[in-house]
Design a protein around this motif. Structure first.
Motif, PDB file in Angstrom:
ATOM      1  N   ASN A 284      64.336  25.437  24.486  1.00  2.11           N
ATOM      2  CA  ASN A 284      65.454  24.730  25.095  1.00  2.11           C
ATOM      3  C   ASN A 284      64.969  23.706  26.125  1.00  2.11           C
ATOM      4  O   ASN A 284      65.632  23.457  27.126  1.00  2.11           O
ATOM      5  N   GLY A 285      63.808  23.109  25.861  1.00  2.45           N
ATOM      6  CA  GLY A 285      63.287  22.095  26.773  1.00  2.45           C
ATOM      7  C   GLY A 285      62.879  22.671  28.113  1.00  2.45           C
ATOM      8  O   GLY A 285      62.989  22.005  29.141  1.00  2.45           O
ATOM      9  N   GLN A 286      62.404  23.900  28.098  1.00  4.10           N
ATOM     10  CA  GLN A 286      61.960  24.602  29.303  1.00  4.10           C
ATOM     11  C   GLN A 286      63.096  24.751  30.315  1.00  4.10           C
ATOM     12  O   GLN A 286      62.913  24.588  31.520  1.00  4.10           O
ATOM     13  N   GLU A 287      64.256  25.088  29.775  1.00  5.91           N
ATOM     14  CA  GLU A 287      65.428  25.410  30.588  1.00  5.91           C
ATOM     15  C   GLU A 287      66.004  26.721  30.067  1.00  5.91           C
ATOM     16  O   GLU A 287      66.171  26.884  28.854  1.00  5.91           O
ATOM     17  N   PRO A 288      66.317  27.672  30.950  1.00  4.77           N
ATOM     18  CA  PRO A 288      66.913  28.923  30.463  1.00  4.77           C
ATOM     19  C   PRO A 288      68.284  28.667  29.862  1.00  4.77           C
ATOM     20  O   PRO A 288      68.988  27.734  30.258  1.00  4.77           O
ATOM     21  N   ILE A 289      68.650  29.492  28.878  1.00  2.00           N
ATOM     22  CA  ILE A 289      69.996  29.400  28.314  1.00  2.00           C
ATOM     23  C   ILE A 289      70.980  29.821  29.405  1.00  2.00           C
ATOM     24  O   ILE A 289      70.843  30.885  30.008  1.00  2.00           O
ATOM     25  N   ALA A 290      71.980  28.985  29.657  1.00  2.00           N
ATOM     26  CA  ALA A 290      72.868  29.217  30.793  1.00  2.00           C
ATOM     27  C   ALA A 290      73.752  30.449  30.623  1.00  2.00           C
ATOM     28  O   ALA A 290      74.080  31.121  31.593  1.00  2.00           O
ATOM     29  N   VAL A 291      74.110  30.748  29.371  1.00  2.00           N
ATOM     30  CA  VAL A 291      75.067  31.837  29.124  1.00  2.00           C
ATOM     31  C   VAL A 291      74.317  33.113  28.748  1.00  2.00           C
ATOM     32  O   VAL A 291      73.411  33.074  27.905  1.00  2.00           O
ATOM     33  N   PRO A 292      74.651  34.252  29.340  1.00  2.00           N
ATOM     34  CA  PRO A 292      73.960  35.502  28.983  1.00  2.00           C
ATOM     35  C   PRO A 292      74.316  35.936  27.572  1.00  2.00           C
ATOM     36  O   PRO A 292      75.381  35.589  27.044  1.00  2.00           O
ATOM     37  N   LYS A 293      73.424  36.698  26.948  1.00  2.00           N
ATOM     38  CA  LYS A 293      73.743  37.219  25.609  1.00  2.00           C
ATOM     39  C   LYS A 293      74.379  38.599  25.696  1.00  2.00           C
ATOM     40  O   LYS A 293      74.917  39.104  24.708  1.00  2.00           O
ATOM     41  N   LYS A 294      74.302  39.211  26.882  1.00  2.00           N
ATOM     42  CA  LYS A 294      74.962  40.497  27.105  1.00  2.00           C
ATOM     43  C   LYS A 294      75.698  40.454  28.438  1.00  2.00           C
ATOM     44  O   LYS A 294      75.219  39.858  29.395  1.00  2.00           O
ATOM     45  N   VAL A 295      76.851  41.101  28.473  1.00  2.00           N
ATOM     46  CA  VAL A 295      77.616  41.249  29.707  1.00  2.00           C
ATOM     47  C   VAL A 295      77.981  42.723  29.838  1.00  2.00           C
ATOM     48  O   VAL A 295      78.587  43.299  28.926  1.00  2.00           O
ATOM     49  N   LYS A 296      77.566  43.330  30.948  1.00  2.00           N
ATOM     50  CA  LYS A 296      77.800  44.762  31.189  1.00  2.00           C
ATOM     51  C   LYS A 296      77.295  45.608  30.022  1.00  2.00           C
ATOM     52  O   LYS A 296      77.942  46.569  29.588  1.00  2.00           O
TER      53      LYS A 296
END
Length: 248
Positions: free
Chosen positions: A160-172
């Motif tokens: 991702n161009g050395q940027e973390p994915i902003a949205v989590p893949k898990k919540v709680k």
């Protein structure tokens, strides 16, 4: 007349632990063959797979120190700053003595005895100890030519161009579809069919397991081409001579 050199397709694999054992995504370099997904109950069976993967990128710690200092294990320390809000996905790994404890309280005692300052074991890390042991019992310095430690969120950061994915893949603790969709959409840019990533995962694996194995397979391809880098770059080795680095 020029002769055209022929190349034999090379298989690489991205691997993630799952409820059924290990989920592997196979990719072929130098071939139009579509990616494949398969479940293995044992990591040893994956090593001996009929596809004979040249590079295997697995989301599991490799190389276990006998003692953990204040900074922790080198790979975790190196990648956390890259991930911003996703750095909580990088578990702290204790010393080998704790990893080989099958009881949580015993593991905490061993971790306390082999760390400075003394630190217990998180429940999340403890749950993956059996898989860490499985790989640790198989690994040798020679096998490092094929098997590399990776981390899916670091892999997504790289792609991702050395940027973390902003949205989590898990919540709680539960899969979060918007986060998984964001990762799928990124992976489609790396020669995956959307239908492959949207398929129902094999029995014993979840959608996030499939996505993690898929991104790990892209790193395996980078490893084959000599494009992946280790974190830390000046990685150390444990007392058995095993490399301690996360590759991306």
């Amino acid at each position: 007349m020029h002769e055209t050199a022929t190349t034999t397709p090379v298989c690489v694999a991205g691997v993630d632990g799952c409820r059924a054992g290990w989920i592997a995504v196979f990719r072929w370099i130098g071939s139009e063959r579509a990616s494949e997904v398969q479940i293995f109950s044992r990591f040893a069976d994956l090593l001996d797979s009929k596809h004979v993967p040249s590079k295997i990128a697995v989301d599991m710690p490799i190389g276990l120190p006998e003692h953990i200092g204040q900074a922790g294990r080198g790979p975790e320390k190196a990648v956390r700053p890259l991930l911003g809000m996703r750095q909580s996905t990088v578990f702290s790994i204790p010393a080998r003595a704790a990893i080989y404890c099958e009881d949580y309280r015993e593991a905490c005692s061993a971790a306390l005895a082999h760390s400075t300052p003394a630190k217990k074991v998180s429940k999340q890390a403890f749950h993956i100890f059996p898989k860490i042991r499985e790989i640790d019992q198989l690994m040798t310095p020679e096998l490092e030519e094929r098997v590399f430690e990776v981390h899916p969120e670091v892999a997504f950061w790289r792609l991702n161009g050395q940027e973390p994915i902003a949205v989590p893949k898990k919540v709680k603790g539960a899969s979060y579809p918007p986060g998984l969709d964001a990762r799928r959409d990124l992976l489609v840019q790396f020669d995956y069919a959307k239908s492959f990533l949207d398929q129902k995962p094999p029995k014993g694996a979840a959608r996030d397991d499939l996505m993690d194995a898929a991104v790990n397979a892209v790193i395996a391809e980078r490893l084959f081409h000599g494009q992946a880098k280790p974190f830390p770059s000046d990685y150390g080795r444990d007392e058995r001579g095993l490399r301690m680095a996360i590759w991306a």
